[in-house]
Design a protein around this motif. Structure first.
Motif, PDB file in Angstrom:
ATOM      1  N   HIS A 110       0.828  -1.206   0.000  1.00  0.00           N
ATOM      2  CA  HIS A 110       0.000   0.000   0.000  1.00  0.00           C
ATOM      3  C   HIS A 110       0.867   1.263   0.000  1.00  0.00           C
ATOM      4  O   HIS A 110       0.567   2.235  -0.705  1.00  0.00           O
ATOM      5  CB  HIS A 110      -0.933   0.011   1.211  1.00  0.00           C
ATOM      6  N   HIS A 111       1.939   1.253   0.788  1.00  0.00           N
ATOM      7  CA  HIS A 111       2.842   2.410   0.816  1.00  0.00           C
ATOM      8  C   HIS A 111       3.517   2.607  -0.540  1.00  0.00           C
ATOM      9  O   HIS A 111       3.679   3.746  -1.002  1.00  0.00           O
ATOM     10  CB  HIS A 111       3.889   2.228   1.911  1.00  0.00           C
ATOM     11  N   GLN A 112       3.890   1.513  -1.178  1.00  0.00           N
ATOM     12  CA  GLN A 112       4.543   1.608  -2.484  1.00  0.00           C
ATOM     13  C   GLN A 112       3.571   2.147  -3.532  1.00  0.00           C
ATOM     14  O   GLN A 112       3.948   2.947  -4.394  1.00  0.00           O
ATOM     15  CB  GLN A 112       5.081   0.244  -2.911  1.00  0.00           C
ATOM     16  N   ALA A 113       2.308   1.710  -3.447  1.00  0.00           N
ATOM     17  CA  ALA A 113       1.299   2.191  -4.388  1.00  0.00           C
ATOM     18  C   ALA A 113       1.101   3.701  -4.235  1.00  0.00           C
ATOM     19  O   ALA A 113       0.952   4.425  -5.234  1.00  0.00           O
ATOM     20  CB  ALA A 113      -0.019   1.455  -4.170  1.00  0.00           C
ATOM     21  N   ALA A 114       1.121   4.189  -3.000  1.00  0.00           N
ATOM     22  CA  ALA A 114       0.980   5.627  -2.758  1.00  0.00           C
ATOM     23  C   ALA A 114       2.171   6.391  -3.328  1.00  0.00           C
ATOM     24  O   ALA A 114       2.005   7.431  -3.977  1.00  0.00           O
ATOM     25  CB  ALA A 114       0.843   5.891  -1.262  1.00  0.00           C
ATOM     26  N   ALA A 115       3.358   5.877  -3.095  1.00  0.00           N
ATOM     27  CA  ALA A 115       4.567   6.538  -3.617  1.00  0.00           C
ATOM     28  C   ALA A 115       4.569   6.552  -5.143  1.00  0.00           C
ATOM     29  O   ALA A 115       4.912   7.567  -5.768  1.00  0.00           O
ATOM     30  CB  ALA A 115       5.812   5.835  -3.084  1.00  0.00           C
ATOM     31  N   ASP A 116       4.173   5.428  -5.742  1.00  0.00           N
ATOM     32  CA  ASP A 116       4.143   5.339  -7.207  1.00  0.00           C
ATOM     33  C   ASP A 116       3.138   6.333  -7.789  1.00  0.00           C
ATOM     34  O   ASP A 116       3.408   6.976  -8.811  1.00  0.00           O
ATOM     35  CB  ASP A 116       3.784   3.924  -7.650  1.00  0.00           C
TER      36      ASP A 116
END
Length: 230
Positions: A110-116
């Motif tokens: 989820h954190h990676q999706a937000a950063a992307d």
């Protein structure tokens, strides 16, 4: 489909089919019913008669939680007091709560999706800035990132030009088209800004008084309005 606010009809006998992959505009003046239609798709207002289907699934009851995972929503504005320490990052993470679930913590995915999503919108460097301190254009990019972080199939946008200056509108047009095509979305954009919809959309649906008057190719919208004014 009919929607009522109390005893007053807000949407009257609406019948609309949106093709998969279409970039559709909803055009009309204030009170036309555009935003109410978006809220009905999201299940935020009850449908009195008829039904709304997304990919063949009704937008009601037990189906709603699953459907909301497939819908990205960019509201007209996000009322956050500038004094409130809500960061742009926090706003984007809000868009994933439907997938994360209640009383669960976001995962590394989820954190990676937000950063992307922030990176795609060109505002990753603003992630830890207070959302209320950002310009209208920066806020719009963050809200788009929030909608995209959950990898939706359907993108709904309510008056995206309302809080941005005229210089950013052209950039916003390109940005939405880029997002729409790159993410293989079906997109519905609500606006009373005719030139914006004419440049952005494939097709525009005309609304007035809670009813659909008709639809036309977006490139013909300004010509239609010109005839109506003469």
């Amino acid at each position: 489909m009919w929607v009522f606010y109390g005893k007053t009809p807000a949407l009257r006998n609406i019948s609309l089919r949106v093709r998969q992959g279409e970039l559709l505009g909803l055009f009309g003046h204030n009170g036309a019913g555009k935003s109410t239609l978006i809220r009905a798709i999201l299940g935020l207002v009850p449908v009195r008669q008829g039904q709304i289907l997304v990919n063949g699934v009704p937008c009601t009851g037990s189906y709603l939680p699953q459907l909301r995972q497939q819908i990205g929503y960019v509201p007209q504005m996000l009322n956050i007091d500038p004094r409130t320490p809500v960061r742009a990052w926090d706003v984007v993470m809000m868009g994933q709560y439907a997938r994360i679930g209640l009383l669960r913590f976001p995962s590394r995915t989820h954190h990676q999706a937000a950063a992307d999503a922030l990176q795609k919108m060109g505002v990753l460097h603003l992630a830890h800035k207070p959302f209320g301190h950002l310009s209208g254009g920066e806020q719009q990019r963050v809200l788009l990132a929030r909608a995209l972080a959950s990898a939706p199939h359907l993108l709904l946008m309510d008056e995206p030009t309302s809080s941005v200056d005229w210089q950013f509108v052209r950039d916003l047009t390109s940005l939405i088209r880029q997002v729409h095509q790159a993410s293989n979305l079906t997109t519905i954009v609500v606006s009373h800004d005719a030139p914006f919809l004419a440049q952005l959309c494939d097709r525009v649906v005309l609304m007035e008084g809670g009813s659909i008057l008709g639809d036309l190719q977006a490139r013909d919208l300004l010509t239609y309005i010109g005839r109506e004014l003469t």
